[in-house]
Design a protein around this motif. Structure first.
Motif, PDB file in Angstrom:
ATOM      1  N   ALA A  93      11.868   8.240   8.974  1.00  0.00           N
ATOM      2  CA  ALA A  93      11.318   8.798   8.109  1.00  0.00           C
ATOM      3  C   ALA A  93      10.960   8.093   6.840  1.00  0.00           C
ATOM      4  CB  ALA A  93      12.393   9.969   7.890  1.00  0.00           C
ATOM      5  N   CYS A  94       9.601   8.606   6.118  1.00  0.00           N
ATOM      6  CA  CYS A  94       9.442   7.931   4.918  1.00  0.00           C
ATOM      7  C   CYS A  94      10.445   8.247   3.991  1.00  0.00           C
ATOM      8  CB  CYS A  94       8.048   8.677   4.606  1.00  0.00           C
ATOM      9  SG  CYS A  94       7.581   8.313   2.828  1.00  0.00           S
ATOM     10  N   GLY A  95      10.949   7.071   3.108  1.00  0.00           N
ATOM     11  CA  GLY A  95      11.935   7.397   2.296  1.00  0.00           C
ATOM     12  C   GLY A  95      11.596   8.143   0.911  1.00  0.00           C
ATOM     13  N   ARG A  96      10.274   8.528   0.888  1.00  0.00           N
ATOM     14  CA  ARG A  96       9.821   9.379  -0.225  1.00  0.00           C
ATOM     15  C   ARG A  96       9.612  10.777  -0.002  1.00  0.00           C
ATOM     16  NH1 ARG A  96       5.605   5.464  -2.652  1.00  0.00           N
ATOM     17  NH2 ARG A  96       4.498   6.087  -0.805  1.00  0.00           N
ATOM     18  N   CYS A  97       9.251  10.980   1.335  1.00  0.00           N
ATOM     19  CA  CYS A  97       8.908  12.275   1.475  1.00  0.00           C
ATOM     20  C   CYS A  97       9.420  12.955   3.135  1.00  0.00           C
ATOM     21  CB  CYS A  97       7.455  12.543   1.616  1.00  0.00           C
ATOM     22  SG  CYS A  97       6.552  11.714   2.855  1.00  0.00           S
ATOM     23  N   GLY A  98      10.057  11.921   3.677  1.00  0.00           N
ATOM     24  CA  GLY A  98      10.602  12.486   4.997  1.00  0.00           C
ATOM     25  C   GLY A  98       9.441  12.256   6.172  1.00  0.00           C
ATOM     26  N   LEU A 143       0.746  -1.264   0.142  1.00  0.00           N
ATOM     27  CA  LEU A 143       0.067   0.024  -0.075  1.00  0.00           C
ATOM     28  C   LEU A 143       0.945   1.428   0.024  1.00  0.00           C
ATOM     29  CD1 LEU A 143      -2.864  -0.948   2.347  1.00  0.00           C
ATOM     30  CD2 LEU A 143      -2.739  -0.960  -0.167  1.00  0.00           C
ATOM     31  N   TRP A 144       2.145   1.108   0.436  1.00  0.00           N
ATOM     32  CA  TRP A 144       3.080   2.521   0.490  1.00  0.00           C
ATOM     33  C   TRP A 144       3.343   2.581  -0.855  1.00  0.00           C
ATOM     34  CZ3 TRP A 144       8.218   3.149  -0.782  1.00  0.00           C
ATOM     35  CH2 TRP A 144       8.507   4.350  -0.290  1.00  0.00           C
ATOM     36  N   ALA A 145       3.741   1.421  -1.379  1.00  0.00           N
ATOM     37  CA  ALA A 145       4.177   1.536  -2.811  1.00  0.00           C
ATOM     38  C   ALA A 145       3.113   2.086  -3.772  1.00  0.00           C
ATOM     39  CB  ALA A 145       4.835   0.102  -3.303  1.00  0.00           C
ATOM     40  N   TRP A 196       2.091   3.115   7.928  1.00  0.00           N
ATOM     41  CA  TRP A 196       1.702   3.948   6.536  1.00  0.00           C
ATOM     42  C   TRP A 196       2.514   5.239   6.765  1.00  0.00           C
ATOM     43  CZ3 TRP A 196      -1.323   3.658  10.475  1.00  0.00           C
ATOM     44  CH2 TRP A 196      -2.333   4.602  11.039  1.00  0.00           C
ATOM     45  N   CYS A 197       2.769   5.771   5.615  1.00  0.00           N
ATOM     46  CA  CYS A 197       3.234   7.440   5.820  1.00  0.00           C
ATOM     47  C   CYS A 197       1.825   8.345   5.534  1.00  0.00           C
ATOM     48  CB  CYS A 197       4.025   7.692   4.567  1.00  0.00           C
ATOM     49  SG  CYS A 197       4.382   9.381   4.368  1.00  0.00           S
ATOM     50  N   PRO A 198       1.562   9.104   6.533  1.00  0.00           N
ATOM     51  CA  PRO A 198       0.438  10.161   6.560  1.00  0.00           C
ATOM     52  C   PRO A 198       0.373  10.976   5.383  1.00  0.00           C
ATOM     53  CG  PRO A 198       1.706  10.275   8.562  1.00  0.00           C
ATOM     54  CD  PRO A 198       2.396   9.399   7.744  1.00  0.00           C
ATOM     55  N   THR A 199       1.512  11.226   4.746  1.00  0.00           N
ATOM     56  CA  THR A 199       1.635  12.360   3.726  1.00  0.00           C
ATOM     57  C   THR A 199       1.449  11.641   2.302  1.00  0.00           C
ATOM     58  OG1 THR A 199       3.174  13.626   5.090  1.00  0.00           O
ATOM     59  CG2 THR A 199       3.231  13.929   2.517  1.00  0.00           C
ATOM     60  N   CYS A 200       2.266  10.570   2.069  1.00  0.00           N
ATOM     61  CA  CYS A 200       2.164   9.742   1.047  1.00  0.00           C
ATOM     62  C   CYS A 200       0.784   8.994   0.879  1.00  0.00           C
ATOM     63  CB  CYS A 200       3.302   8.802   0.818  1.00  0.00           C
ATOM     64  SG  CYS A 200       4.968   9.635   0.512  1.00  0.00           S
ATOM     65  N   GLN A 201       0.104   8.571   1.934  1.00  0.00           N
ATOM     66  CA  GLN A 201      -0.903   7.785   1.840  1.00  0.00           C
ATOM     67  C   GLN A 201      -2.153   8.483   2.657  1.00  0.00           C
ATOM     68  OE1 GLN A 201       1.931   4.667   3.486  1.00  0.00           O
ATOM     69  NE2 GLN A 201       0.567   3.154   2.491  1.00  0.00           N
TER      70      GLN A 201
END
Ligand SMILES: [Zn+2]
Length: 214
Positions: free
Chosen positions: A184-189, A134-136, A206-211
């Motif tokens: 940190a999320c590898g995409r957005c920190g 789901l992160w991907a 999960w990442c609350p920003t990317c997802q």
């Protein structure tokens, strides 16, 4: 107690097949035993006589090796095909696009994290692969199924299938979110977050920003 040992005693084991996380042991005469290890169960195969002290659920013994099942929460006799299990995500004959349509048959209000782990819809996806897939695909595990687009579901399923196949082949999984809460999320920190989800209260990451949940 389960009747399994009595039913297979003396029968030859003809084949073992993995369907999702179920192990199907097929014995002569059409008797099939289904084993699911959940979190704590395990099978151990070793030379005959190597099973030490303890109380295994099942002991299968051949001429030279024996297999022991420990802490098996699921050990049942199955007659005919496994009932109630969805298609195996890793099987060649399983078409991810058809799986999307199958997921749609589920309750649209359920969050994606639960839907992907519903073994009746698709067999094989556990907590870690759910979170990573789901992160991907940039989909929140809390997004209701009805709010997810087909393309997103397909992306998540295809990512999970590909990553799980690589893992089976020996690749070490690279984790983006699973058990990385606070990092940190590898995409957005943004720091990764986690929370229990579903009846089994398995932890979703999960990442609350990317997802985001719309
Ligand atoms: Zn992110």
């Amino acid at each position: 107690m389960t009747g399994v040992a009595k039913a297979i005693d003396g029968l030859r084991l003809e084949g073992v097949e993995a369907v999702g996380k179920n192990l199907l042991l097929r014995f002569e005469g059409g008797v099939t035993v289904r084993s699911h290890l959940r979190m704590n169960g395990r099978w151990r195969v070793g030379p005959i006589g190597s099973t030490g002290a303890g109380r295994p659920w099942l002991l299968l013994r051949g001429d030279t090796v024996e297999a022991t099942q420990w802490n098996g929460p699921v050990l049942t006799l199955d007659v005919g095909p496994v009932r109630g299990l969805g298609p195996d995500l890793l099987a060649d004959e399983t078409d991810p696009a058809a799986l999307v349509a199958r997921l749609r048959r589920g309750d649209g209000a359920r969050p994606l994290g639960e839907v992907l782990q519903d073994q009746r819809l698709v067999a094989g996806i556990g907590n870690m692969w759910m979170s990573e897939a789901l992160w991907a695909a940039r989909l929140s595990p809390w997004l209701p199924l009805a709010n997810a687009r087909d393309e997103g579901l397909l992306e998540a399923l295809e990512w999970a299938r590909s990553a799980m196949r690589a893992s089976v082949a020996g690749a070490r999984p690279v984790r983006a979110v699973y058990r990385r809460a606070g990092r940190a999320c590898g995409r957005c920190g943004t720091p990764i977050v986690s929370r229990g989800q579903g009846d089994d209260n398995r932890t979703a990451y999960w990442c609350p920003t990317c997802q985001p949940v719309p």
